[in-house]
Write a protein that holds these residues in place. Structure first.
Motif, PDB file in Angstrom:
ATOM      1  N   ALA A  51       0.846  -1.196   0.000  1.00 50.00           N
ATOM      2  CA  ALA A  51       0.000   0.000   0.000  1.00 50.00           C
ATOM      3  C   ALA A  51       0.881   1.245   0.000  1.00 50.00           C
ATOM      4  O   ALA A  51       2.065   1.203   0.365  1.00 50.00           O
ATOM      5  CB  ALA A  51      -0.923  -0.015   1.219  1.00 50.00           C
ATOM      6  N   GLY A  81      -7.284  -6.349  -2.901  1.00 48.17           N
ATOM      7  CA  GLY A  81      -6.812  -4.996  -3.200  1.00 48.17           C
ATOM      8  C   GLY A  81      -6.713  -4.704  -4.676  1.00 48.17           C
ATOM      9  O   GLY A  81      -6.685  -3.535  -5.086  1.00 48.17           O
ATOM     10  N   GLU A  83     -10.962  -4.216  -5.439  1.00 48.71           N
ATOM     11  CA  GLU A  83     -11.910  -3.531  -4.553  1.00 48.71           C
ATOM     12  C   GLU A  83     -11.204  -2.412  -3.811  1.00 48.71           C
ATOM     13  O   GLU A  83     -10.104  -2.584  -3.276  1.00 48.71           O
ATOM     14  CB  GLU A  83     -12.494  -4.535  -3.548  1.00 48.71           C
ATOM     15  CG  GLU A  83     -13.589  -3.933  -2.667  1.00 48.71           C
ATOM     16  CD  GLU A  83     -14.184  -4.959  -1.709  1.00 48.71           C
ATOM     17  OE1 GLU A  83     -15.317  -4.757  -1.261  1.00 48.71           O
ATOM     18  OE2 GLU A  83     -13.499  -5.975  -1.424  1.00 48.71           O
ATOM     19  N   ARG A  84     -11.832  -1.261  -3.794  1.00 47.55           N
ATOM     20  CA  ARG A  84     -11.356  -0.130  -3.008  1.00 47.55           C
ATOM     21  C   ARG A  84     -12.539   0.782  -2.720  1.00 47.55           C
ATOM     22  O   ARG A  84     -13.670   0.494  -3.108  1.00 47.55           O
ATOM     23  CB  ARG A  84     -10.233   0.621  -3.735  1.00 47.55           C
ATOM     24  CG  ARG A  84     -10.522   1.050  -5.143  1.00 47.55           C
ATOM     25  CD  ARG A  84      -9.301   1.765  -5.744  1.00 47.55           C
ATOM     26  NE  ARG A  84      -9.521   2.170  -7.125  1.00 47.55           N
ATOM     27  CZ  ARG A  84      -9.221   1.417  -8.187  1.00 47.55           C
ATOM     28  NH1 ARG A  84      -8.695   0.201  -7.997  1.00 47.55           N
ATOM     29  NH2 ARG A  84      -9.442   1.854  -9.411  1.00 47.55           N
ATOM     30  N   ARG A  85     -12.282   1.926  -2.071  1.00 47.46           N
ATOM     31  CA  ARG A  85     -13.384   2.789  -1.614  1.00 47.46           C
ATOM     32  C   ARG A  85     -14.264   3.260  -2.769  1.00 47.46           C
ATOM     33  O   ARG A  85     -15.484   3.320  -2.645  1.00 47.46           O
ATOM     34  CB  ARG A  85     -12.822   4.010  -0.882  1.00 47.46           C
ATOM     35  CG  ARG A  85     -12.100   3.660   0.402  1.00 47.46           C
ATOM     36  CD  ARG A  85     -11.507   4.907   1.042  1.00 47.46           C
ATOM     37  NE  ARG A  85     -10.610   4.579   2.138  1.00 47.46           N
ATOM     38  CZ  ARG A  85      -9.902   5.480   2.805  1.00 47.46           C
ATOM     39  NH1 ARG A  85      -9.991   6.758   2.488  1.00 47.46           N
ATOM     40  NH2 ARG A  85      -9.107   5.095   3.799  1.00 47.46           N
ATOM     41  N   GLN A 102     -14.518   1.838  -5.728  1.00 48.04           N
ATOM     42  CA  GLN A 102     -14.784   0.788  -6.713  1.00 48.04           C
ATOM     43  C   GLN A 102     -15.317  -0.459  -5.993  1.00 48.04           C
ATOM     44  O   GLN A 102     -14.561  -1.165  -5.329  1.00 48.04           O
ATOM     45  CB  GLN A 102     -13.499   0.442  -7.488  1.00 48.04           C
ATOM     46  CG  GLN A 102     -13.675  -0.649  -8.538  1.00 48.04           C
ATOM     47  CD  GLN A 102     -12.409  -0.875  -9.327  1.00 48.04           C
ATOM     48  OE1 GLN A 102     -12.102  -0.114 -10.233  1.00 48.04           O
ATOM     49  NE2 GLN A 102     -11.660  -1.914  -8.973  1.00 48.04           N
ATOM     50  N   LEU A 112      -4.516  -0.815 -10.715  1.00 48.77           N
ATOM     51  CA  LEU A 112      -4.214  -0.108  -9.470  1.00 48.77           C
ATOM     52  C   LEU A 112      -4.090   1.399  -9.693  1.00 48.77           C
ATOM     53  O   LEU A 112      -3.561   1.843 -10.709  1.00 48.77           O
ATOM     54  CB  LEU A 112      -2.904  -0.630  -8.869  1.00 48.77           C
ATOM     55  CG  LEU A 112      -2.921  -2.089  -8.409  1.00 48.77           C
ATOM     56  CD1 LEU A 112      -1.575  -2.459  -7.792  1.00 48.77           C
ATOM     57  CD2 LEU A 112      -4.040  -2.338  -7.408  1.00 48.77           C
ATOM     58  N   PRO A 114      -1.930   3.088  -4.181  1.00 50.28           N
ATOM     59  CA  PRO A 114      -2.885   2.055  -3.741  1.00 50.28           C
ATOM     60  C   PRO A 114      -3.199   2.171  -2.255  1.00 50.28           C
ATOM     61  O   PRO A 114      -2.327   2.450  -1.432  1.00 50.28           O
ATOM     62  CB  PRO A 114      -2.163   0.742  -4.051  1.00 50.28           C
ATOM     63  CG  PRO A 114      -1.103   1.104  -5.048  1.00 50.28           C
ATOM     64  CD  PRO A 114      -0.703   2.502  -4.738  1.00 50.28           C
ATOM     65  N   GLU A 115      -4.475   1.975  -1.927  1.00 50.33           N
ATOM     66  CA  GLU A 115      -4.888   2.020  -0.530  1.00 50.33           C
ATOM     67  C   GLU A 115      -4.586   0.710   0.188  1.00 50.33           C
ATOM     68  O   GLU A 115      -4.482   0.687   1.415  1.00 50.33           O
ATOM     69  CB  GLU A 115      -6.395   2.306  -0.445  1.00 50.33           C
ATOM     70  CG  GLU A 115      -6.818   3.619  -1.093  1.00 50.33           C
ATOM     71  CD  GLU A 115      -8.329   3.772  -1.122  1.00 50.33           C
ATOM     72  OE1 GLU A 115      -9.037   2.829  -0.713  1.00 50.33           O
ATOM     73  OE2 GLU A 115      -8.807   4.834  -1.572  1.00 50.33           O
ATOM     74  N   ASP A 116      -4.483  -0.384  -0.558  1.00 53.80           N
ATOM     75  CA  ASP A 116      -4.314  -1.708   0.037  1.00 53.80           C
ATOM     76  C   ASP A 116      -3.151  -2.415  -0.660  1.00 53.80           C
ATOM     77  O   ASP A 116      -2.816  -2.107  -1.812  1.00 53.80           O
ATOM     78  CB  ASP A 116      -5.609  -2.508  -0.148  1.00 53.80           C
ATOM     79  CG  ASP A 116      -5.676  -3.710   0.784  1.00 53.80           C
ATOM     80  OD1 ASP A 116      -4.736  -3.894   1.569  1.00 53.80           O
ATOM     81  OD2 ASP A 116      -6.687  -4.448   0.709  1.00 53.80           O
TER      82      ASP A 116
END
Length: 930
Positions: free
Chosen positions: A689, A845, A848-850, A852, A887, A891-893
């Motif tokens: 991340a 990761g 999936e993210r905030r 998406q 990505l 990236p958040e994750d």
């Protein structure tokens, strides 16, 4: 069509004007005061002079000045007794304001009856004036009027400006018109006094014409003093000797003369008479006569002594006349001038002071005895060649009044607002001390400038903090810093950054010197010290490449006594005077830096250390050109603050890099390189991340079972911290151990992991997919491979078929996450894959993210894989392209990916798959059941 009725405010305005007129008429003292000020040249039917001539030119000039200064087409001065008269105006047809008008129809009446200035922006809608004839006729659309107050405090009229169109008046307009109104009132008073004085003079002339001058004849031998009837009457004598039946008879003696003299004047007059007689010369005196009724008259007497045969005086002949009226007029004028709050003095044609009032004495800091008769240029040499000199001469030469502001140096040391108007006898000057106002304006300007500087400083600091905090990359932070400080704090700059492990100062000691010497062969001198110029900027875009080239050479060519090393060593700002010469002396004569510096030609420089958390992380070198002032204390304080904030940001970037690298290294230490079975190519990737030290729970694994089958595992432990990473390590070890010891199916491996986690009391949960590549003899002959997998709540694997289609491995029965319910049943699912197929396993990761959702991410991944499959690239390129497209930049994750491609078994292992790598005791291919 009937005419529109008056607007609703019109009747109210007319009523208000009538009420105001009645109030003015009811004050008889006020009416008398206004009548006293009406000019002699103005009558009830208009101006007495010919067309084009002004009865009151001074007032006309003031009215014109008001119109010009306030930007209106017209202005007028109104006197309000029982009627309105307009003695002066500007911008009006003389016939339009000739004669007298009723008070109730004038806006000036409303002004005079009010408490202060009358400000009307839109007369047609203002209920105070809307119905008055000047408004309804369209002559007045906007109006500003100020009451005129006479010497005795009565409001005698108004000074006004007006415009046919509506307009807005501000406080400056009101203040300016109020100042002009004061000048108009003073002019009215002065003119009225002049009229009184002229009347008195005319009366005196008539007295002379009618034998009003009395004569006297004093026989010095006999002592008999003979007066004519005019003098007898003037001194208050009559026919009776004792005064029993009337005034006392004049007995023709000098004692009778002295008896009527004011006691204070007797010695002075007696002295003058004695001198006249003793010298047989002339006699002149002005004295007071106290009449029997107690009244006092002023008498001017002149005479001459006649000598006898022996040369001594025997007779004194002369004349005397009453000067009381003239004296009283002079006293009234002097009283007005002395009571004025403004300074006033007059100069004759030879620039000598002829009158100075009390306020002028105070402001000029000299007594009038010293001023009167003195030359202004001799008394005040500081005025010569200054605005006083220029403007006074211009007024005299043009015959026009002048108004200006000027400063007079010490001892006066003050600012003055001056109005000077010429006349036949010289120049009259009205002036006020505006030093306090000037100082207030200067203080306000200084405060405004200080506030602007403070705001600019705060804005620069805020921008520095914001922009430096927006990136954790050192190079981007340095670029932002260079462009922030130029041109606000210098003309050009260089930003130098220390390597993370470099100390702040030149290397010392034997070992450090040895290390320096070993690196000398292949590194520039600046890099040997761990310092490099990472950013530069110049206010002139044309010179930016020049600064960049200088930055490339300067650290290489500077010797060890350079200011730069001193700033690093002392950790204090270092100032460079005569910067071009000083820096040139420190650069290698054979290098390019000297020529580049000569073109930049800095006049001065300063180097500030960039410090963060107790260590120097870089240097900010600022330079100014010859045309720029040196840095002020406030600017240096701003540079220091910017340097501190930039140093903290750079140190934060350093810590971020270290923590990120540490996290990535720790994460990768938990992941092992995959095996490379024959005719199978495995590629793995791990992306941390963006947040530093965000160690995740994502993992991948690939290992071979004793029978030669390849097992692929992808998993994700809940959490993003060191605890999650530790838990991931344990879960991964359990899965890896259970899978590698036997020939268990994926479902058995995951079920065993559930039991082991329960026995070990691991409280974490995890998602995972375990997949096993299997093949029997028939499948080998047909060129296909069976993929058996079990899914514990993990995103589905993707299969890229040889024909380019993509199939998500959804399965019919998704199972619970690992660690939720120990002993839960696990199921295997199978799919047959053709040789050339690719299987992609990944953590959430990737999809999936905030911003998406999971389903949207899965659809996007499938589309990306289909697009990449059509390009028919190698497996490494496919995985890298998937990461690049899926990505975001930060990236958040964290993301783990494992992919396997099944190459054809009837051919040799392709070169892009690399060499095969399997445990020595494990067959390269799965053992085939017979």
């Amino acid at each position: 069509m009937p005419e529109d009725p008056d607007p609703p405010v019109a009747p109210a305005a007319r009523v208000a004007a009538r009420v105001a007129a009645q109030a003015l008429l009811a004050d008889e003292a006020r009416v008398a005061a206004a009548r006293r000020l009406q000019p002699a040249a103005t009558t009830a039917t208009g101006r007495a002079r010919g067309a084009g001539q002004s009865a009151w030119p001074a007032l006309d000039r003031l009215a014109g000045l008001a119109a010009r200064l306030l930007g209106t087409p017209a202005a007028q001065v109104s006197l309000l007794s029982d009627v309105q008269t307009v003695p002066a105006a500007a911008g009006l047809d003389p016939q339009a304001h000739a004669g007298a008008g009723p008070l109730a129809e004038s806006l000036c009446t409303v002004t005079a009856a009010g408490e202060g200035p009358l400000v009307v922006s839109d007369a047609a809608t203002d209920e105070r004036v809307a119905g008055l004839p000047p408004v309804t006729s369209g002559a007045v659309g906007a109006y500003l009027g100020v009451p005129l107050t006479g010497q005795d405090g009565h409001v005698v009229g108004a000074l006004c400006v007006f415009d046919p169109a509506p307009r807005t008046w501000n406080a400056t307009d009101v203040a300016l018109l109020s100042d002009l109104a004061t000048a108009v009132a003073s002019e009215l008073e002065l003119s009225a006094l002049s009229v009184d004085y002229e009347a008195a003079r005319q009366r005196w002339q008539l007295s002379i014409t009618a034998a009003g001058i009395g004569s006297f004849d004093w026989d010095l031998l006999t002592g008999e003093l003979v007066w004519d009837e005019r003098l007898i009457e003037l001194f208050g004598y009559g026919g009776d000797v004792d005064g029993s039946d009337g005034p006392v008879v004049f007995d023709r003696s000098i004692e009778a003369f002295n008896a009527r003299l004011h006691p204070e004047d007797v010695p002075r007059v007696s002295q003058a008479l004695t001198e006249c007689i003793s010298t047989c010369g002339d006699f002149e005196a002005e004295y007071r006569v106290v009449r029997p009724d107690g009244s006092t008259r002023w008498v001017q007497a002149r005479g001459t002594a006649l000598a006898g045969e022996d040369g001594t005086a025997v007779r004194l002949l002369g004349a005397a006349y009453d000067t009381t009226a003239q004296r009283e007029a002079d006293v009234r004028i002097a009283r007005v001038l002395e009571s004025m709050s403004s300074a006033f003095y007059s100069l004759d044609v030879d620039w000598r002071f002829t009158y100075v009032n009390a306020e002028a004495e105070r402001l000029l800091q000299r007594p009038r005895e010293e001023l009167l008769g003195g030359d202004i240029w001799d008394l005040f040499p500081g005025a010569v060649g200054a605005a006083f000199d220029t403007e006074y001469h211009r007024a005299v030469e043009t015959g026009q009044a002048v108004t200006f502001e000027a400063y007079y140096p010490p001892p006066l040391d003050g600012w003055y607002e001056i109005r000077a108007w010429p006349g036949p006898d010289g120049l009259s000057v009205y002036f006020v001390d505006v030093t306090a106002r000037k100082h207030a304006q200067q203080a306000a300007e200084t405060a405004r400038q200080a506030a602007e500087n403070a705001n600019a400083r705060l804005a620069l600091l805020a921008t520095t903090s914001r922009q430096m905090a927006e990136t954790l990359e050192a190079e981007a932070a340095v670029t932002a810093l260079a462009q922030l400080v130029v041109p606000a704090l210098g003309d050009w700059c260089l930003v130098s950054v220390l390597d993370d492990e470099t100390s702040a100062g030149p290397p010392t000691g034997a070992r450090a010197a040895a290390r320096r010497e070993r690196r000398r062969r292949d590194q520039p001198r600046g890099q040997r010290r761990g310092l490099h110029d990472a950013g530069s900027w110049h206010r002139d875009a044309r010179a930016r490449d020049l600064v960049r080239r200088y930055a490339e050479r300067r650290l290489v060519e500077l010797d060890d006594s350079a200011f730069l090393w001193r700033a690093l060593r002392e950790e204090q700002p270092v100032f460079i005077d005569d910067a071009t010469a000083a820096l040139t002396a420190l650069l290698d004569p054979a290098g390019e830096g000297r020529a580049l510096l000569a073109q930049l030609a800095p006049a001065a420089g300063v180097i500030f250390p960039l410090r963060g958390r107790g260590r120097t992380v870089g240097l900010l070198s600022l330079f100014i050109d010859a045309g720029r002032e040196r840095w002020s204390e406030e600017e240096l304080a701003t540079i220091a603050e910017v340097a501190d904030r930039a140093g903290l940001a750079l140190d934060s970037a350093r810590l971020y890099r270290q923590q990120r690298d540490l996290a990535a290294a720790f994460q990768r230490s938990l992941l092992t390189a995959p095996p490379e079975p024959d005719h199978g190519q495995i590629v793995v990737r791990y992306t941390p991340a963006a947040e530093a030290a965000q160690v995740g729970g994502d993992w991948y694994d690939a290992f071979m079972q004793p029978d030669g089958a390849t097992v692929l595992v992808i998993g994700d432990v809940v959490g993003h911290d060191t605890e999650a990473a530790a838990a991931m390590s344990q879960v991964r070890t359990i899965v890896r151990t259970l899978g590698a010891l036997g020939e268990e199916s994926p479902a058995s491996i995951l079920a065993g992991t559930d039991r082991a986690m329960a026995n070990l009391q691991l409280t974490t949960t995890a998602t995972a997919i375990a997949a096993r590549l299997e093949q029997d003899l028939d499948e080998r002959e047909r060129g296909v491979t069976r993929l058996r997998w079990s899914n514990a709540g993990h995103p589905p694997a993707m299969v890229v078929n040889p024909d380019g289609t993509v199939t998500p491995l959804l399965g019919l029965h998704p199972d619970l996450l690992l660690g939720v319910v120990p002993g839960t049943g696990r199921r295997d699912t199978e799919v047959v894959l053709g040789r050339g197929a690719t299987v992609l396993l990944y953590t959430d990761g990737l999809v999936e993210r905030r911003d998406q959702p999971l389903q949207e991410g899965l659809e996007k991944l499938q589309a990306v894989l289909e697009d990449l499959a059509a390009q028919d690239g190698d497996l490494d390129g496919l995985v890298d392209q998937v990461l690049a497209r899926m990505l975001p930049p930060d990236p958040e994750d964290d993301v783990a990916v494992i992919a396997v491609r099944l190459h054809r078994q009837d051919r040799a292992r392709p070169a892009e798959a690399g060499p095969g790598r399997v445990p020595p005791h494990v067959p390269p291919e799965p053992e085939l059941p017979r």
